[in-house]
Design an enzyme around this catalytic site. Structure first.
Site, PDB file in Angstrom:
ATOM      1  N   GLN A 109       0.906  -1.006  -0.190  1.00  0.00           N
ATOM      2  CA  GLN A 109      -0.031  -0.067  -0.189  1.00  0.00           C
ATOM      3  C   GLN A 109       1.352   1.315  -0.195  1.00  0.00           C
ATOM      4  OE1 GLN A 109      -3.334  -0.044   3.154  1.00  0.00           O
ATOM      5  NE2 GLN A 109      -2.412  -1.585   3.321  1.00  0.00           N
ATOM      6  N   ASP A 112       6.252   4.486  -1.434  1.00  0.00           N
ATOM      7  CA  ASP A 112       7.698   5.030  -1.128  1.00  0.00           C
ATOM      8  C   ASP A 112       8.677   3.943  -2.006  1.00  0.00           C
ATOM      9  OD1 ASP A 112       7.558   3.077   2.467  1.00  0.00           O
ATOM     10  OD2 ASP A 112       8.910   2.729  -0.006  1.00  0.00           O
ATOM     11  N   HIS A 127      -1.725   1.822  -4.003  1.00  0.00           N
ATOM     12  CA  HIS A 127      -1.423   2.733  -3.747  1.00  0.00           C
ATOM     13  C   HIS A 127      -0.766   4.243  -4.903  1.00  0.00           C
ATOM     14  CE1 HIS A 127      -4.138   1.710  -0.145  1.00  0.00           C
ATOM     15  NE2 HIS A 127      -4.957   1.150  -1.040  1.00  0.00           N
ATOM     16  N   CYS A 135      -0.402  14.853 -14.527  1.00  0.00           N
ATOM     17  CA  CYS A 135      -1.437  16.372 -14.862  1.00  0.00           C
ATOM     18  C   CYS A 135      -2.356  15.696 -13.942  1.00  0.00           C
ATOM     19  CB  CYS A 135      -1.675  16.932 -16.034  1.00  0.00           C
ATOM     20  SG  CYS A 135      -3.251  18.790 -16.407  1.00  0.00           S
ATOM     21  N   CYS A 164       0.471  22.243 -16.135  1.00  0.00           N
ATOM     22  CA  CYS A 164       1.427  20.998 -17.320  1.00  0.00           C
ATOM     23  C   CYS A 164       1.778  21.588 -18.218  1.00  0.00           C
ATOM     24  CB  CYS A 164       0.047  19.848 -17.781  1.00  0.00           C
ATOM     25  SG  CYS A 164      -0.602  19.307 -18.888  1.00  0.00           S
ATOM     26  N   GLY A 204       2.722  -4.302   8.631  1.00  0.00           N
ATOM     27  CA  GLY A 204       2.716  -2.917   9.457  1.00  0.00           C
ATOM     28  C   GLY A 204       1.508  -2.132   8.584  1.00  0.00           C
ATOM     29  N   THR A 205       0.599  -3.296   8.107  1.00  0.00           N
ATOM     30  CA  THR A 205      -0.562  -2.050   8.170  1.00  0.00           C
ATOM     31  C   THR A 205      -1.688  -2.153   9.035  1.00  0.00           C
ATOM     32  OG1 THR A 205      -2.378  -2.028   5.991  1.00  0.00           O
ATOM     33  CG2 THR A 205      -2.106  -4.509   7.270  1.00  0.00           C
ATOM     34  N   SER A 206      -2.449  -0.756   8.921  1.00  0.00           N
ATOM     35  CA  SER A 206      -3.627  -0.961  10.223  1.00  0.00           C
ATOM     36  C   SER A 206      -4.350  -2.007   9.356  1.00  0.00           C
ATOM     37  CB  SER A 206      -4.084   0.293  10.541  1.00  0.00           C
ATOM     38  OG  SER A 206      -4.590   1.229   9.379  1.00  0.00           O
ATOM     39  N   PRO A 231       3.614  -4.461  15.373  1.00  0.00           N
ATOM     40  CA  PRO A 231       3.446  -4.131  17.481  1.00  0.00           C
ATOM     41  C   PRO A 231       2.581  -4.207  18.057  1.00  0.00           C
ATOM     42  CG  PRO A 231       4.715  -2.262  16.042  1.00  0.00           C
ATOM     43  CD  PRO A 231       3.903  -2.989  14.877  1.00  0.00           C
TER      44      PRO A 231
HETATM   45  C1  BV8 Z   1     -12.156   3.667  -3.100  1.00  0.00           C
HETATM   46  C2  BV8 Z   1      -2.394   6.728  -0.728  1.00  0.00           C
HETATM   47  C3  BV8 Z   1     -14.037   4.992  -4.114  1.00  0.00           C
HETATM   48  C4  BV8 Z   1      -2.133   8.212  -0.816  1.00  0.00           C
HETATM   49  C5  BV8 Z   1      -3.830   5.327   0.361  1.00  0.00           C
HETATM   50  C6  BV8 Z   1     -15.385   6.572   2.792  1.00  0.00           C
HETATM   51  C7  BV8 Z   1     -15.622   8.641   2.416  1.00  0.00           C
HETATM   52  C8  BV8 Z   1     -14.693   8.027   0.873  1.00  0.00           C
HETATM   53  C9  BV8 Z   1     -14.094   7.034   1.142  1.00  0.00           C
HETATM   54  C10 BV8 Z   1     -14.430   6.130   1.855  1.00  0.00           C
HETATM   55  C11 BV8 Z   1     -14.793   6.114   3.203  1.00  0.00           C
HETATM   56  N1  BV8 Z   1     -15.049   5.517   4.288  1.00  0.00           N
HETATM   57  C12 BV8 Z   1     -14.736   3.739   3.092  1.00  0.00           C
HETATM   58  C13 BV8 Z   1     -13.870   4.686   1.889  1.00  0.00           C
HETATM   59  C14 BV8 Z   1     -12.979   4.121   1.460  1.00  0.00           C
HETATM   60  C15 BV8 Z   1     -11.624   4.012   1.412  1.00  0.00           C
HETATM   61  C16 BV8 Z   1     -10.931   3.909   2.728  1.00  0.00           C
HETATM   62  O1  BV8 Z   1     -11.068   2.829   2.893  1.00  0.00           O
HETATM   63  N2  BV8 Z   1     -11.539   4.217   3.812  1.00  0.00           N
HETATM   64  C17 BV8 Z   1     -10.546   3.932   5.510  1.00  0.00           C
HETATM   65  C18 BV8 Z   1     -10.269   5.155   6.016  1.00  0.00           C
HETATM   66  C19 BV8 Z   1     -11.931   3.526   6.076  1.00  0.00           C
HETATM   67  N3  BV8 Z   1     -11.323   3.716   0.662  1.00  0.00           N
HETATM   68  C20 BV8 Z   1     -10.845   5.012  -0.545  1.00  0.00           C
HETATM   69  O2  BV8 Z   1     -11.143   5.724  -0.983  1.00  0.00           O
HETATM   70  C21 BV8 Z   1      -9.709   4.032  -1.395  1.00  0.00           C
HETATM   71  N4  BV8 Z   1     -10.467   3.605  -2.535  1.00  0.00           N
HETATM   72  O3  BV8 Z   1     -12.827   3.363  -1.819  1.00  0.00           O
HETATM   73  O4  BV8 Z   1     -12.527   4.028  -3.829  1.00  0.00           O
HETATM   74  C22 BV8 Z   1     -14.920   3.952  -5.236  1.00  0.00           C
HETATM   75  C23 BV8 Z   1     -15.701   3.363  -5.708  1.00  0.00           C
HETATM   76  C24 BV8 Z   1     -15.725   3.287  -7.127  1.00  0.00           C
HETATM   77  C25 BV8 Z   1     -15.300   4.055  -7.533  1.00  0.00           C
HETATM   78  C26 BV8 Z   1     -14.740   5.060  -7.474  1.00  0.00           C
HETATM   79  C27 BV8 Z   1     -14.349   5.469  -5.838  1.00  0.00           C
HETATM   80  C28 BV8 Z   1      -9.219   4.247  -2.117  1.00  0.00           C
HETATM   81  C29 BV8 Z   1      -7.636   4.335  -0.574  1.00  0.00           C
HETATM   82  C30 BV8 Z   1      -6.242   4.909  -1.055  1.00  0.00           C
HETATM   83  C31 BV8 Z   1      -6.396   6.175  -0.609  1.00  0.00           C
HETATM   84  N5  BV8 Z   1      -4.462   6.318  -0.124  1.00  0.00           N
HETATM   85  N6  BV8 Z   1      -2.536   6.368   0.637  1.00  0.00           N
HETATM   86  C32 BV8 Z   1      -0.324   8.969   0.219  1.00  0.00           C
HETATM   87  O5  BV8 Z   1      -0.150   7.858   0.408  1.00  0.00           O
HETATM   88  O6  BV8 Z   1      -0.535   9.931   0.151  1.00  0.00           O
HETATM   89  S1  BV8 Z   1      -4.051   5.072   1.537  1.00  0.00           S
HETATM   90  C33 BV8 Z   1      -3.243   5.316   2.704  1.00  0.00           C
HETATM   91  O7  BV8 Z   1      -3.641   4.650   4.149  1.00  0.00           O
HETATM   92  C34 BV8 Z   1      -1.881   4.562   2.568  1.00  0.00           C
HETATM   93  O8  BV8 Z   1      -1.515   3.697   1.775  1.00  0.00           O
HETATM   94  C35 BV8 Z   1      -2.522   3.279   3.180  1.00  0.00           C
HETATM   95  O9  BV8 Z   1      -3.201   2.169   2.478  1.00  0.00           O
HETATM   96  C36 BV8 Z   1      -3.167   3.738   4.146  1.00  0.00           C
HETATM   97  C37 BV8 Z   1      -2.476   3.743   5.810  1.00  0.00           C
HETATM   98  O10 BV8 Z   1      -2.889   2.152   6.044  1.00  0.00           O
HETATM   99  P1  BV8 Z   1      -1.562   1.655   6.971  1.00  0.00           P
HETATM  100  O11 BV8 Z   1      -0.448   1.719   5.455  1.00  0.00           O
HETATM  101  O12 BV8 Z   1      -1.921   0.433   7.175  1.00  0.00           O
HETATM  102  O13 BV8 Z   1      -0.724   2.435   7.759  1.00  0.00           O
HETATM  103  P2  BV8 Z   1      -1.281   3.029   8.950  1.00  0.00           P
HETATM  104  O14 BV8 Z   1      -0.986   4.485   9.836  1.00  0.00           O
HETATM  105  O15 BV8 Z   1      -2.516   3.108   9.017  1.00  0.00           O
HETATM  106  O16 BV8 Z   1      -0.869   1.551   9.876  1.00  0.00           O
HETATM  107  C38 BV8 Z   1       0.506   1.759  10.193  1.00  0.00           C
HETATM  108  C39 BV8 Z   1       0.611   0.610  10.483  1.00  0.00           C
HETATM  109  O17 BV8 Z   1       1.775   0.171  10.941  1.00  0.00           O
HETATM  110  C40 BV8 Z   1      -0.420   0.452  12.064  1.00  0.00           C
HETATM  111  O18 BV8 Z   1      -0.914  -0.265  12.647  1.00  0.00           O
HETATM  112  C41 BV8 Z   1       1.174   0.200  13.025  1.00  0.00           C
HETATM  113  O19 BV8 Z   1       0.683  -0.997  13.977  1.00  0.00           O
HETATM  114  C42 BV8 Z   1       1.717  -0.252  12.420  1.00  0.00           C
HETATM  115  N7  BV8 Z   1       2.896  -0.395  12.405  1.00  0.00           N
HETATM  116  C43 BV8 Z   1       4.222   1.479  13.260  1.00  0.00           C
HETATM  117  N8  BV8 Z   1       5.525   0.361  13.054  1.00  0.00           N
HETATM  118  C44 BV8 Z   1       5.283  -0.349  12.818  1.00  0.00           C
HETATM  119  C45 BV8 Z   1       4.252  -0.880  12.300  1.00  0.00           C
HETATM  120  N9  BV8 Z   1       4.383  -2.497  11.979  1.00  0.00           N
HETATM  121  C46 BV8 Z   1       5.104  -3.141  11.731  1.00  0.00           C
HETATM  122  N10 BV8 Z   1       6.079  -2.671  11.762  1.00  0.00           N
HETATM  123  C47 BV8 Z   1       6.826  -1.465  12.682  1.00  0.00           C
HETATM  124  N11 BV8 Z   1       7.904  -1.094  12.753  1.00  0.00           N
HETATM  125 ZN    ZN Z   2      -2.412  18.481 -18.706  1.00  0.00          ZN
END
Ligand code: BV8
Ligand code: ZN
Length: 258
Positions: A109, A112, A127, A135, A164, A204-206, A231
């Protein structure tokens, strides 16, 4: 129901699951890059962005409302990623992938390039990539030099995105924002790999963001063993056969000691 293990007492049968897997799939999230110094999405923001959560900024609406703020956030994140190194968790996955007889598929996800810089090949960035630009208006890909920010300091002021060359629209980062569709092929290829896997390891994903978080369910419905490395407990923990409760940089090398 999953069994949870501390990193210093990983049962041999978990190490064996990893050692015997011929078609493992590894799914990673922001946590795998945490030990490299890349903030996760759950962490608090500082500097220009301290009154926003990452989720507030990773959307079309946020970019349209304040393109300079969102653009600067991405360019700052790029400069931080450029300045840090892959950690032992990234390296362990790359080494696992290179073991003879192992056909490991890695999808992330994360936006980087730390898996690639550790030597791993990534099937899909579900993602997108923070280093790709296009653009906002006409989708024309745009090549840009790196930002000259110091990734360890927040930039002094927000700067507007470049425009663009083809249509004068603003340039946007090549990531998938909330509310945007994931790249279909990337998702489908990852789903197919999970369906064909003999082990799925989620690190590493929530497990909050959909539809990426539903991929491990494809393993569950086939009885494919599931291991979580994190963790903390997550939305996915109860699906897992085993949860190793520790940082991926410490746990993954131990899992491969087999
Ligand atoms: C879609 C790129 C629909 C950008 C990212 C209401 C309104 C709008 C949408 C929604 C909604 N309700 C639900 C949705 C769907 C939404 C969604 O899921 N929302 C969630 C919040 C409920 N999803 C979307 O919008 C997706 N698109 O649904 O489209 C659609 C359908 C049809 C037609 C058109 C459209 C798109 C989702 C993608 C968003 N982009 N990233 C950027 O990077 O800036 S998401 C971004 O957040 C990350 O990429 C990642 O996926 C997510 C964060 O999650 P994690 O990676 O898990 O990171 P997080 O910080 O949460 O957790 C870290 C974890 O690591 C923790 O568990 C922690 O304990 C652990 N950790 C910490 N240290 C360590 C460790 N683990 C191991 N070792 C360590 N040392
Ligand atoms: Zn353009």
């Amino acid at each position: 129901m999953s069994a949870a293990h501390p990193p210093d007492r990983i049962p041999d049968d978990v190490v064996q699951l990893v050692a015997q897997a011929r078609r493992p799939v590894v799914l990673t999230g922001a946590g795998i890059s945490a030990e490299s110094g890349v903030p996760t999405f759950r962490e608090v923001q500082t500097g220009l962005w301290e009154r926003f959560s990452a989720q507030d900024l990773a959307s079309v609406e946020a970019f349209e409302a304040d393109p300079a703020l969102v653009w600067t956030w991405y360019r700052w994140r790029q400069s931080l990623i450029r300045a840090v190194e892959p950690n032992p968790g990234h390296i362990a996955i790359a080494e696992w992938q290179q073991l003879p007889g192992v056909g490991l598929t890695l999808s992330t996800q994360n936006v980087d390039d730390l898996h690639e810089r550790a030597g791993a090949s990534v099937l899909a960035h579900l993602h997108g990539s923070i280093f790709a630009h296009r653009c906002f208006s006409c989708d024309e890909p745009v090549e840009l030099p790196d930002a000259d920010y110091d990734g360890f300091q927040s930039p002094p002021a927000a700067q507007p995105p470049p425009t663009c060359g083809a249509c004068d629209g603003p340039v946007r980062p090549g990531v998938v924002w909330f509310g945007e569709m994931l790249p279909t092929e990337a998702f489908e290829q990852t789903a197919a790999a999970v369906r064909a896997a003999d082990l799925v390891l989620v690190a590493g994903t929530s497990g909050i963001v959909q539809p990426a978080a539903s991929l491990p369910l494809l393993a569950l419905e086939r009885g494919t063993p599931l291991i979580e490395v994190n963790p903390e407990e997550t939305e996915l923990s109860e699906l897992m056969d085993h949860c190793v409760r520790g940082p991926s940089g410490e746990v993954l090398p131990k899992l491969l000691r087999g």
